[in-house]
Design an enzyme around this catalytic site. Structure first.
Site, PDB file in Angstrom:
ATOM      1  N   ASN A   1      -7.417   2.057   9.993  1.00  0.00           N
ATOM      2  CA  ASN A   1      -6.099   2.199  10.596  1.00  0.00           C
ATOM      3  C   ASN A   1      -6.297   2.204  12.106  1.00  0.00           C
ATOM      4  OD1 ASN A   1      -5.258   2.522   7.979  1.00  0.00           O
ATOM      5  ND2 ASN A   1      -4.714   4.681   8.193  1.00  0.00           N
TER       6      ASN A   1
ATOM      7  N   ARG B   1       0.863  -1.192   0.000  1.00  0.00           N
ATOM      8  CA  ARG B   1       0.000   0.000   0.000  1.00  0.00           C
ATOM      9  C   ARG B   1       0.893   1.234   0.000  1.00  0.00           C
ATOM     10  NH1 ARG B   1      -2.203   3.160   4.672  1.00  0.00           N
ATOM     11  NH2 ARG B   1      -4.023   4.278   3.917  1.00  0.00           N
TER      12      ARG B   1
ATOM     13  N   TYR C   1      -4.232   2.074  15.952  1.00  0.00           N
ATOM     14  CA  TYR C   1      -3.005   2.082  16.757  1.00  0.00           C
ATOM     15  C   TYR C   1      -3.273   1.871  18.243  1.00  0.00           C
ATOM     16  CZ  TYR C   1      -0.648   3.419  12.530  1.00  0.00           C
ATOM     17  OH  TYR C   1      -0.154   3.393  11.259  1.00  0.00           O
TER      18      TYR C   1
ATOM     19  N   GLU D   1      -7.428   8.568   6.166  1.00  0.00           N
ATOM     20  CA  GLU D   1      -7.708   9.257   7.427  1.00  0.00           C
ATOM     21  C   GLU D   1      -8.135  10.711   7.249  1.00  0.00           C
ATOM     22  OE1 GLU D   1      -4.603   8.828  10.325  1.00  0.00           O
ATOM     23  OE2 GLU D   1      -4.591   6.654  10.209  1.00  0.00           O
TER      24      GLU D   1
ATOM     25  N   GLU E   1      -3.585   0.030   8.195  1.00  0.00           N
ATOM     26  CA  GLU E   1      -2.396   0.401   8.974  1.00  0.00           C
ATOM     27  C   GLU E   1      -2.528  -0.154  10.374  1.00  0.00           C
ATOM     28  OE1 GLU E   1      -1.365   4.568   9.213  1.00  0.00           O
ATOM     29  OE2 GLU E   1      -1.741   4.843   7.070  1.00  0.00           O
TER      30      GLU E   1
ATOM     31  N   HIS F   1      -2.782  10.907   0.670  1.00  0.00           N
ATOM     32  CA  HIS F   1      -2.271  10.705   2.032  1.00  0.00           C
ATOM     33  C   HIS F   1      -1.673  12.049   2.465  1.00  0.00           C
ATOM     34  CE1 HIS F   1      -0.939   7.332   4.938  1.00  0.00           C
ATOM     35  NE2 HIS F   1      -0.629   8.472   5.522  1.00  0.00           N
TER      36      HIS F   1
HETATM   37  C1  FCB Z   1      -1.385   7.360  10.687  1.00  0.00           C
HETATM   38  C2  FCB Z   1      -0.929   7.857   9.330  1.00  0.00           C
HETATM   39  C3  FCB Z   1       0.402   7.311   8.892  1.00  0.00           C
HETATM   40  C4  FCB Z   1       1.381   7.197  10.034  1.00  0.00           C
HETATM   41  C5  FCB Z   1       0.761   6.515  11.223  1.00  0.00           C
HETATM   42  C6  FCB Z   1       1.695   6.347  12.393  1.00  0.00           C
HETATM   43  O1  FCB Z   1      -2.270   8.265  11.240  1.00  0.00           O
HETATM   44  O2  FCB Z   1      -1.894   7.522   8.358  1.00  0.00           O
HETATM   45  O3  FCB Z   1       0.869   8.110   7.838  1.00  0.00           O
HETATM   46  O4  FCB Z   1       1.908   8.432  10.327  1.00  0.00           O
HETATM   47  O5  FCB Z   1      -0.377   7.209  11.640  1.00  0.00           O
END
Ligand code: FCB
Length: 475
Positions: free
Chosen positions: A309, A91, A311, A180, A379, A135
């Site tokens: 995405n 990607r 985290y 995002e 992500e 992006h």
């Molecule tokens: C996301 C972004 C990516 C990267 C990660 C850690 O929000 O899409 O570009 O910076 O965080």
């Protein structure tokens, strides 16, 4: 999300996790400004991130993406690395000002040639290209004309989508319009910690709408212009949001964050409407008259997949205070509560349960309220303070543990019914981490930012094993 709590899993724990479903796609992700460099080459003009990063005080250590990981000149080496890892999918994003400098007019052939060469190199190595159109690198001239708060930017985005579709449409099977949009709209135009660095909450809501309109217009253009059938998608960073306590006030804080992080995107795209409570919460900022007749029909054009995405989870309570915040209209109603436990170098909590919760809540919404849509984790990953040891090796056991736990969460969510069809690790390479510059390393491949030398970390070898066996190791 307003659905009932997800069912808890009775699926196997990760130590005895069997393989992922047949056909599951294993990939890694990057983004143009974070890795390419070559900021002034072959006709590329500045994007908002060039301007922002060159503005003193905006990015840590004054870092810029001028050279980044120098991927523009090392593309073949990087594809060879992907092939060594056995990746099925890659990607990447296209830099808008590299293919359409200034955001208007015809494409620049050299810019298109770079992406054509990348796609061909990937296909030669049997890696499937997954292309993101946006992006975050808006051409600066479009920002000078008003940026995303201005309606014309959505039209310009659709035109750019057409240029890329004409050039690469014969060989890219999966397209993503936006990455995002929450960050573009709210970090960029409300909190101002991302480019273009504006702190205008009303403009940020207009930006959100025009990003969505740009998405919908681009979906139309892609459907019309792609010469062969391809999947079209959108990537969101939905919040896995939990209340701090069981109080009604904390539940209201959750509702507000759910509205601004999740339903502001999901409802227009999948239901053709904005949430009523969002309109009420933001009534002091805007009457939403920027939503014109017909816009929501464009925005809700069907997509083939939804990218997520993830985290870390978010815990909120009632409270908050005035001042620049990425939560327009909710600034004084929501307080963010630290999540206990281990943290990454970003100071983000490590909590894989949040990914399972998010996938299960989304599954229920997709089953009960929204059109059934396949999901991709576009992500997921973690930054740690990695360094090459005297033998030149990079040992990153925390990243391996993070990835293991999150993949196990994805596996459990699939066992519980979530239709997740692929996983893209963030990130292939250490790169320019936006306002943190090069201080945060997310790659499974270490990049020495003096020599640009690449060194696969232990996590790269670990992930190659996961891809090869189609599942987690049994330990
Ligand atoms: C996301 C972004 C990516 C990267 C990660 C850690 O929000 O899409 O570009 O910076 O965080």
């Amino acid at each position: 999300m307003t659905t009932t709590a997800p069912r808890t899993s009775s699926a196997p724990r990760h130590h005895d996790t069997p393989g992922f479903p047949e056909g599951f796609r294993w990939g890694a992700a990057t983004a143009a400004y974070q890795i390419e460099g070559a900021a002034d080459e072959d006709g590329r003009t500045p994007s908002i991130w060039d301007t922002f990063s060159r503005t003193p005080g905006k990015v840590r250590n004054g870092d810029t993406g001028d050279i980044a990981a120098d991927h523009y000149h090392r593309m073949r080496e990087d594809v060879a690395l992907m092939a060594e890892l056995g990746l099925m999918d890659y990607r990447f994003s296209v830099s808008w000002p590299r293919v359409q400098p200034t955001g208007r007019g015809p494409a620049v052939q050299k810019g298109l040639d770079f992406y054509r060469a990348l796609v061909d190199e990937l296909l030669d190595h049997r890696i499937r290209p997954v292309l993101t159109l946006y992006h975050w690198d808006l051409p600066q001239e479009l920002e000078d004309a008003g940026g995303w708060p201005v309606r014309d930017t959505a039209e310009r985005f659709a035109e750019y989508a057409g240029l890329v579709a004409d050039a690469l449409g014969d060989r890219v099977p999966l397209w993503t319009t936006l990455n995002e949009p929450w960050c573009s709209a709210f970090l960029g135009y409300a909190q101002g910690v991302h480019a273009p660095g504006r702190t205008e909450p009303e403009a940020a809501l207009r930006a959100a709408h025009h990003l969505l309109l740009g998405h919908g217009l681009a979906v139309g253009v892609l459907r019309e212009r792609l010469p062969v059938p391809a999947q079209v998608s959108l990537t969101l960073n939905l919040a896995a949001v939990r209340p701090h306590t069981g109080s009604a006030a904390d539940a209201d804080a959750v509702r507000r964050v759910d509205a601004l992080a999740n339903r502001i995107w999901l409802d227009p795209v999948f239901r053709g409407s904005y949430p009523e409570d969002l309109r009420r919460d933001t009534a002091a900022l805007t009457d939403w008259s920027f939503v014109e007749d017909g816009d929501l029909a464009v925005i809700s054009r069907p997509v083939d997949a939804l990218g997520l995405n993830y985290y870390a989870p978010t815990v909120v309570a009632a409270g908050g205070h005035a001042g620049p915040s990425p939560w327009p209209g909710a600034e004084e109603h929501v307080r963010f509560v630290p999540v206990p436990g281990p943290r990454t170098a970003m100071d983000w909590p490590v909590d894989a349960g949040g990914l399972h919760e998010l996938l299960l809540r989304l599954r229920l919404r997709l089953r009960d309220e929204l059109p059934d849509t396949p999901l991709l984790i576009t992500e997921n990953g973690a930054a740690y303070d990695d360094y090459a040891d005297p033998e030149g090796e990079v040992h990153d056991p925390e990243r391996i543990a993070y990835l293991h736990a999150h993949l196990a969460a994805v596996h459990r969510a699939i066992a519980d019914g979530a239709d997740v069809q692929g996983y893209f690790l963030w990130s292939l390479l250490d790169n320019f981490e936006w306002a943190y510059g090069y201080s945060k390393r997310f790659g499974v491949v270490h990049v020495d930012f003096a020599s640009r030398r690449r060194t696969p970390k232990d996590s790269a070898r670990w992930y190659a094993g996961v891809v090869a066996r189609g599942g987690l190791p049994s330990k």
